[in-house]
Design a protein around this motif. Structure first.
Motif: not given
Length: 183
Positions: A105-122
């Motif tokens: 999932e894109r790490c778009d700043k407008t999404v509710e679960n941004l932190e979860q997406r960033l953890r996945r990318k990391r």
């Protein structure tokens, strides 16, 4: 921890629970379809176990020199304990010369679960994956494409989909910054 890769057929219930816990409905295929499609050439649907306990699963395809991981999930009780990294290593050991590709999932700043997406990318970056600068559109959702073990070639990835699906799939691959080209 010693992870083994097992056929999902032995652990259907446990894998199904992890699948439903890990992926939102909009991102899931029907579970029965995963089981059916796992019988296709080039497709692997595997449970990962540690001493007989299911710790996660992966659904991936290997065609030519590409391994595309479509679903990878670790039991929520076992996350951040190294299971996911071991699972990735097991998958790559099956096809050591292949490029390994994932879409997240894109790490778009407008999404509710941004932190979860960033953890996945990391997580993927920690395991050697690099951003390709491209998006993949699947089911009208754009996902960021990451690669490990080689350079990403959009044309080669398109060919992967054509071969994998016998010509029925040709999802758009878009350079990041050109998303407007889709509409």
């Amino acid at each position: 921890m010693g992870i083994t890769m097992e056929p999902v057929s032995k652990y259907r219930r446990q894998v199904k629970r992890i699948y439903f816990d890990s992926f939102p409905k909009k991102d899931r295929m029907p579970y029965w379809m995963l089981l059916l499609m796992a019988k296709m050439n080039h497709t692997e649907f595997r449970a990962f176990c540690d001493q007989g306990r299911v710790c996660g699963f992966s659904y991936f395809a290997a065609v030519g020199k590409i391994t595309f991981i479509m679903f990878l999930a670790v039991d929520s009780k076992l996350r951040s304990k190294g299971c996911g990294s071991l699972m990735l290593k097991e998958i790559q050991s099956l096809y050591p010369e292949n490029k390994v590709i994932v879409s997240i999932e894109r790490c778009d700043k407008t999404v509710e679960n941004l932190e979860q997406r960033l953890r996945r990318k990391r997580f993927y970056e920690k395991n050697g994956f690099l951003s390709t600068g491209c998006l993949l559109e699947l089911s009208k959702e754009q996902q960021e494409v990451l690669v490990k073990n080689g350079e990403f070639d959009p044309q080669e990835f398109s060919e992967f989909f054509k071969k994998y699906s016998n010509g029925t799939m040709n999802p758009p691959i878009i350079p990041i910054g050109h998303e407007g080209d889709l509409r």
